[in-house]
Design a protein around this motif. Structure first.
Motif, PDB file in Angstrom:
ATOM      1  N   TYR A   1       0.444  -0.946   0.305  1.00 43.29           N
ATOM      2  CA  TYR A   1       0.208   0.103  -0.045  1.00 43.29           C
ATOM      3  C   TYR A   1       0.981   1.074  -0.238  1.00 43.29           C
ATOM      4  O   TYR A   1       1.950   1.179   0.378  1.00 43.29           O
ATOM      5  CB  TYR A   1      -1.164  -0.178   1.256  1.00 43.29           C
ATOM      6  N   LYS A   2       0.430   2.586  -0.506  1.00 44.13           N
ATOM      7  CA  LYS A   2       1.461   3.774  -0.453  1.00 44.13           C
ATOM      8  C   LYS A   2       1.079   4.740   0.367  1.00 44.13           C
ATOM      9  O   LYS A   2       1.246   5.602   1.063  1.00 44.13           O
ATOM     10  CB  LYS A   2       0.477   4.449  -1.994  1.00 44.13           C
ATOM     11  N   PHE A   3       0.376   4.355   1.889  1.00 48.91           N
ATOM     12  CA  PHE A   3       0.224   4.804   2.891  1.00 48.91           C
ATOM     13  C   PHE A   3       0.629   3.715   4.478  1.00 48.91           C
ATOM     14  O   PHE A   3       0.901   2.817   4.328  1.00 48.91           O
ATOM     15  CB  PHE A   3      -0.735   5.383   2.885  1.00 48.91           C
ATOM     16  N   GLU A   4       1.116   4.489   5.130  1.00 50.90           N
ATOM     17  CA  GLU A   4       1.200   3.593   6.519  1.00 50.90           C
ATOM     18  C   GLU A   4       0.216   3.329   7.129  1.00 50.90           C
ATOM     19  O   GLU A   4      -1.216   4.915   6.852  1.00 50.90           O
ATOM     20  CB  GLU A   4       2.264   4.330   7.769  1.00 50.90           C
ATOM     21  N   PHE A   5      -0.337   2.689   7.862  1.00 53.59           N
ATOM     22  CA  PHE A   5      -1.581   1.870   8.542  1.00 53.59           C
ATOM     23  C   PHE A   5      -1.232   1.777  10.065  1.00 53.59           C
ATOM     24  O   PHE A   5      -0.597   1.141  10.529  1.00 53.59           O
ATOM     25  CB  PHE A   5      -2.724   1.056   7.933  1.00 53.59           C
ATOM     26  N   SER A   6      -2.363   2.323  10.899  1.00 51.69           N
ATOM     27  CA  SER A   6      -2.049   1.730  12.501  1.00 51.69           C
ATOM     28  C   SER A   6      -2.885   0.512  12.400  1.00 51.69           C
ATOM     29  O   SER A   6      -3.065  -0.213  11.799  1.00 51.69           O
ATOM     30  CB  SER A   6      -2.971   2.166  13.370  1.00 51.69           C
ATOM     31  N   GLN A   7      -2.445  -0.881  13.450  1.00 52.53           N
ATOM     32  CA  GLN A   7      -2.803  -1.917  13.743  1.00 52.53           C
ATOM     33  C   GLN A   7      -4.158  -2.148  13.666  1.00 52.53           C
ATOM     34  O   GLN A   7      -4.911  -3.109  13.166  1.00 52.53           O
ATOM     35  CB  GLN A   7      -2.206  -2.487  15.040  1.00 52.53           C
ATOM     36  N   ALA A   8      -4.961  -0.618  14.428  1.00 51.97           N
ATOM     37  CA  ALA A   8      -6.188  -0.899  14.453  1.00 51.97           C
ATOM     38  C   ALA A   8      -6.923  -1.043  13.099  1.00 51.97           C
ATOM     39  O   ALA A   8      -8.203  -1.742  12.593  1.00 51.97           O
ATOM     40  CB  ALA A   8      -6.990   0.492  15.135  1.00 51.97           C
ATOM     41  N   PHE A   9      -6.541   0.482  12.247  1.00 53.28           N
ATOM     42  CA  PHE A   9      -6.794  -0.302  10.637  1.00 53.28           C
ATOM     43  C   PHE A   9      -6.844  -1.148   9.523  1.00 53.28           C
ATOM     44  O   PHE A   9      -7.509  -1.770   9.527  1.00 53.28           O
ATOM     45  CB  PHE A   9      -6.559   1.704  10.257  1.00 53.28           C
ATOM     46  N   LYS A  10      -5.782  -1.942  10.335  1.00 53.73           N
ATOM     47  CA  LYS A  10      -5.333  -3.085   9.098  1.00 53.73           C
ATOM     48  C   LYS A  10      -6.195  -4.664  10.012  1.00 53.73           C
ATOM     49  O   LYS A  10      -6.799  -4.611   9.032  1.00 53.73           O
ATOM     50  CB  LYS A  10      -4.119  -3.580   9.789  1.00 53.73           C
TER      51      LYS A  10
END
Length: 303
Positions: free
Chosen positions: A74-83
């Motif tokens: 993916y093109k952005f960083e994500f929090s664990q909650a989002f994942k």
């Protein structure tokens, strides 16, 4: 390429053509068994403009690569909650598979899972005439917003959300699922090289966000155009089901009236009030104040 040529092209590449489903400006679509014996909708593309083909191929490949469990792509960083929340969102995309063939002309086959129908046929032309199916509207909204969350994470906007591009599929056990499809107009939302005029050429005018027709277009807000189109789609289906309004060309004006409170300003039915508030939220005319797909998922109508 006419219909018979397209059919022969598929057969020559191992497809068992069952039925002609329809056509676009540069494509023919068939119900087929692919070489793996899987039933699919196969779109054959053959145009002179190779750049136009390549754009659709690239977008389809981006969507196909949007596997939710591989966030490294993916093109952005994500929090664990989002994942954790988004790990199952991919299933709400009617994901195409691109197969490229060469031979006298440039030909492409885009395969997609077969569906029962689109939402207009399944909801508006379906049973219970005159009864507004708020539960179905809620299911459609959740499905599309989850699909958009995955697309936006890849830096992609759909640009053509309307009833015909939201598909219904019913499993053998009777479970109904909605998914977002037809990514022919999809494109990058974060590419600074994209000209504003290219964005304005996208979508169906009745469902397109108003900023696509304005003099200024904030590229940071591009991903919100799909949220507007989802709200417009749901509102049109609501009006059509109630027999209040069925002309899509008048939809932008109806949305402005809803926003100003000149129609449906007062209602005692809680589910109807929440639904109309959700539509107003999604179709907020100022894109800076309009929600992103993930923000729209938190609206009381959907919780």
């Amino acid at each position: 390429m006419n219909k018979e040529e397209a059919k022969k092209f598929l057969e020559n590449h191992g497809y068992n053509v069952k039925q002609f489903l329809g056509e676009g400006s540069f494509s023919k679509v068939f119900k087929c068994a692919n070489p793996k014996k899987e039933l699919v909708a196969a779109k054959v593309i053959c145009v002179e403009d190779e750049q136009q083909i390549q754009r659709e191929i690239n977008t389809a490949k981006e969507i196909e690569a949007a596997k939710p469990l591989d966030f490294s792509k993916y093109k952005f960083e994500f929090s664990q909650a989002f994942k954790q929340r988004a790990k199952n969102y991919y299933k709400y995309l009617n994901v195409p598979t691109v197969k490229e063939f060469s031979g006298g002309t440039f030909n492409v086959v885009v395969e997609a899972p077969l569906v029962d129908s689109d939402t207009w046929k399944s909801i508006i032309e379906g049973p219970n005439e005159g009864k507004v199916p708020y539960d179905k509207f809620k299911q459609v909204a959740k499905s599309v917003l989850k699909a958009l969350t995955v697309l936006n994470a890849r830096g992609i906007a759909h640009f053509d959300i309307k009833p015909e591009n939201i598909y219904q599929c019913t499993s053998a056990s009777g479970i109904t699922k909605f998914s977002l499809g037809d990514f022919g107009l999809s494109g990058e939302t974060i590419d600074p090289k994209t000209e504003q005029e290219e964005y304005r050429r996208k979508g169906s005018p009745a469902f397109a966000a108003p900023e696509l027709f304005g003099s200024k277009l904030d590229q940071k807000q591009i991903k919100k155009v799909d949220v507007y189109s989802l709200g417009a789609t749901l509102f049109l289906m609501f009006l059509a089901k109630k027999k209040d309004f069925i002309n899509a060309n008048q939809l932008p004006n109806a949305i402005k009236r809803l926003q100003s409170g000149t129609i449906y300003a007062n209602t005692n039915k809680e589910i109807k009030r929440k639904f109309l508030d959700f539509v107003k939220y999604c179709t907020t005319l100022n894109p800076a104040q309009r929600p992103t797909p993930s923000q729209a998922l938190t609206h009381p109508f959907l919780t």
